[in-house]
Write an enzyme that holds these catalytic residues in place. Structure first.
Site, PDB file in Angstrom:
ATOM      1  N   ASP A  30      40.176   4.737  -1.528  1.00  0.00           N
ATOM      2  CA  ASP A  30      41.601   4.459  -1.742  1.00  0.00           C
ATOM      3  C   ASP A  30      41.980   3.086  -1.169  1.00  0.00           C
ATOM      4  O   ASP A  30      41.385   2.623  -0.199  1.00  0.00           O
ATOM      5  CB  ASP A  30      42.422   5.572  -1.069  1.00  0.00           C
ATOM      6  CG  ASP A  30      43.861   5.602  -1.567  1.00  0.00           C
ATOM      7  OD1 ASP A  30      44.151   4.989  -2.613  1.00  0.00           O
ATOM      8  OD2 ASP A  30      44.700   6.250  -0.906  1.00  0.00           O
ATOM      9  N   HIS A  47      40.769  -3.385  -8.017  1.00  0.00           N
ATOM     10  CA  HIS A  47      39.848  -2.406  -8.603  1.00  0.00           C
ATOM     11  C   HIS A  47      38.473  -3.041  -8.843  1.00  0.00           C
ATOM     12  O   HIS A  47      37.439  -2.405  -8.655  1.00  0.00           O
ATOM     13  CB  HIS A  47      40.416  -1.850  -9.912  1.00  0.00           C
ATOM     14  CG  HIS A  47      41.675  -1.036  -9.706  1.00  0.00           C
ATOM     15  ND1 HIS A  47      41.771  -0.070  -8.738  1.00  0.00           N
ATOM     16  CD2 HIS A  47      42.880  -1.063 -10.337  1.00  0.00           C
ATOM     17  CE1 HIS A  47      42.986   0.477  -8.786  1.00  0.00           C
ATOM     18  NE2 HIS A  47      43.679  -0.115  -9.739  1.00  0.00           N
ATOM     19  N   LEU A 141      18.693   9.691  -4.469  1.00  0.00           N
ATOM     20  CA  LEU A 141      20.116   9.860  -4.137  1.00  0.00           C
ATOM     21  C   LEU A 141      20.806  10.536  -5.306  1.00  0.00           C
ATOM     22  O   LEU A 141      20.686  10.106  -6.447  1.00  0.00           O
ATOM     23  CB  LEU A 141      20.784   8.494  -3.889  1.00  0.00           C
ATOM     24  CG  LEU A 141      22.318   8.532  -3.784  1.00  0.00           C
ATOM     25  CD1 LEU A 141      22.776   9.227  -2.504  1.00  0.00           C
ATOM     26  CD2 LEU A 141      22.920   7.125  -3.842  1.00  0.00           C
TER      27      LEU A 141
HETATM   28  C1  IPE Z   1      43.073   9.483  -4.930  1.00  0.00           C
HETATM   29  O1  IPE Z   1      43.797   8.321  -4.687  1.00  0.00           O
HETATM   30  C2  IPE Z   1      42.269   9.325  -6.193  1.00  0.00           C
HETATM   31  C3  IPE Z   1      41.166   8.362  -6.139  1.00  0.00           C
HETATM   32  C4  IPE Z   1      40.774   7.716  -5.087  1.00  0.00           C
HETATM   33  C5  IPE Z   1      40.464   8.169  -7.379  1.00  0.00           C
HETATM   34  P1  IPE Z   1      45.314   8.145  -5.157  1.00  0.00           P
HETATM   35  O2  IPE Z   1      45.727   6.797  -4.726  1.00  0.00           O
HETATM   36  O3  IPE Z   1      45.440   8.461  -6.598  1.00  0.00           O
HETATM   37  O4  IPE Z   1      46.039   9.292  -4.331  1.00  0.00           O
HETATM   38  P2  IPE Z   1      47.578   9.436  -3.902  1.00  0.00           P
HETATM   39  O5  IPE Z   1      48.393   9.307  -5.143  1.00  0.00           O
HETATM   40  O6  IPE Z   1      47.873   8.345  -2.941  1.00  0.00           O
HETATM   41  O7  IPE Z   1      47.657  10.781  -3.253  1.00  0.00           O
HETATM   42  C1  IPE Z   2      42.015   3.620  -5.380  1.00  0.00           C
HETATM   43  O1  IPE Z   2      42.937   2.625  -5.124  1.00  0.00           O
HETATM   44  C2  IPE Z   2      41.549   3.624  -6.812  1.00  0.00           C
HETATM   45  C3  IPE Z   2      42.113   4.706  -7.623  1.00  0.00           C
HETATM   46  C4  IPE Z   2      42.945   5.627  -7.204  1.00  0.00           C
HETATM   47  C5  IPE Z   2      41.712   4.769  -9.014  1.00  0.00           C
HETATM   48  P1  IPE Z   2      44.479   2.730  -5.509  1.00  0.00           P
HETATM   49  O2  IPE Z   2      44.651   2.191  -6.879  1.00  0.00           O
HETATM   50  O3  IPE Z   2      44.995   4.103  -5.312  1.00  0.00           O
HETATM   51  O4  IPE Z   2      45.112   1.735  -4.462  1.00  0.00           O
HETATM   52  P2  IPE Z   2      46.461   1.956  -3.645  1.00  0.00           P
HETATM   53  O5  IPE Z   2      46.382   3.300  -3.008  1.00  0.00           O
HETATM   54  O6  IPE Z   2      47.570   1.863  -4.632  1.00  0.00           O
HETATM   55  O7  IPE Z   2      46.463   0.846  -2.661  1.00  0.00           O
HETATM   56 MG    MG Z   3      45.845   5.082  -3.789  1.00  0.00          MG
END
Ligand code: IPE
Ligand code: IPE
Ligand code: MG
Length: 256
Positions: A30, A47, A141
């Site tokens: 995240d 990303h 793995l």
């Molecule tokens: C969880 O992260 C999903 C992934 C890492 C793919 P999100 O960014 O979507 O989660 P919330 O919305 O903060 O709970």
């Molecule tokens: C994790 O990063 C990737 C996915 C959830 C796909 P985020 O896109 O959730 O990044 P933040 O949480 O908005 O910083």
């Molecule tokens: Mg996120």
């Protein structure tokens, strides 16, 4: 009391026995968006850098001899993001498989995808199936990629499958044990994660592996995913090894 940090728990408590290395590490990757925002860059760049962190983490897991690594790459709730971001994420997933499959295969990585496969991008489905087929005999793995994954849906699907078996008369309700139930989940032949890592400082599961994480150790790391390195992984494993996993019983130190 020993002053040796190697035998003391995170909380400073005595912990004479270090846990063995975790067999299975699950990661909620995240913070890509915030990583980019801090730098005045588009979220897509976060990303993109996130994929690089995936690459180096997979490599690190191989080097550290971790047999199972599960990564949360796209949740079933992530479809609620703007279409452009969804396209960026799907594009990166495709590019990752296209570019990295050969190397992953050569490095003995077995790829498995968990998540709902119904009604989504057919190109990605084909790529996923091909990656699973190509790498199915690898054993160094196990890389489990949670894509279009939501744990409640996975659990509901398992319940549906077992209910159908009961309806057919192939299964008695009394035979629906936790083991049987776990066998109906998509992670059927994968051991439960020992360690869950979530980056970016958020402290929640976001519908990830709710059943499988029942006794995992949780570790929340204060870096955004694109900044996650092998060093963070090593530190996380080290912190895990100092934890006192009791599974409802008593600590080894107290029992002794
Ligand atoms: C969880 O992260 C999903 C992934 C890492 C793919 P999100 O960014 O979507 O989660 P919330 O919305 O903060 O709970
Ligand atoms: C994790 O990063 C990737 C996915 C959830 C796909 P985020 O896109 O959730 O990044 P933040 O949480 O908005 O910083
Ligand atoms: Mg996120």
């Amino acid at each position: 009391m020993s002053g040796d940090p190697a035998i003391r728990g995170e909380s400073g408590r005595m912990n004479e026995r270090m846990q063995p290395e975790p067999r299975h590490i699950a990661i909620i990757m995240d913070g890509n968006g915030r990583w980019a925002a801090r730098r005045g860059l588009p979220r897509a760049e976060g990303h993109r850098r996130g994929v690089e962190a995936v690459r180096s983490t997979v490599q690190a897991a191989i080097e550290l001899g971790i047999p199972y690594l599960t990564i949360f790459s796209f949740s079933s709730e992530n479809w609620s993001r703007p279409e452009t971001e969804i396209n960026d994420l799907l594009g990166l997933m495709k590019r990752f498989i296209r570019r990295d499959l050969t190397t992953l295969h050569r490095n003995g990585v077995r790829i498995r995808i968990i998540g709902d496969r119904e009604g989504r991008d057919s190109e990605i489905l084909e790529m996923i199936t091909d990656a699973e087929r190509t790498t199915k005999d690898n054993a160094r793995l196990n890389l489990i990629v949670a894509f279009n994954y939501g744990s409640r849906s996975e659990i509901a699907q398992a319940a549906r499958q077992l209910a159908m078996e009961v309806q057919k008369g192939a299964l008695a309700p009394a035979d629906i044990t936790p083991e049987r139930f776990a066998g109906a989940l998509q992670t059927a032949d994968v051991p439960d994660p020992d360690l869950l890592i979530r980056t970016s400082g958020e402290h929640r599961l976001s519908n990830f592996l709710l059943w499988q994480l029942a006794y995992a150790e949780f570790l929340f790391v204060d870096v955004f995913w694109p900044d996650f390195t092998k060093e963070h992984l090593v530190k996380a494993i080290d912190a895990y090894r100092r934890r006192d996993r009791r599974f409802g019983g008593l600590s080894e130190t107290i029992k002794a």
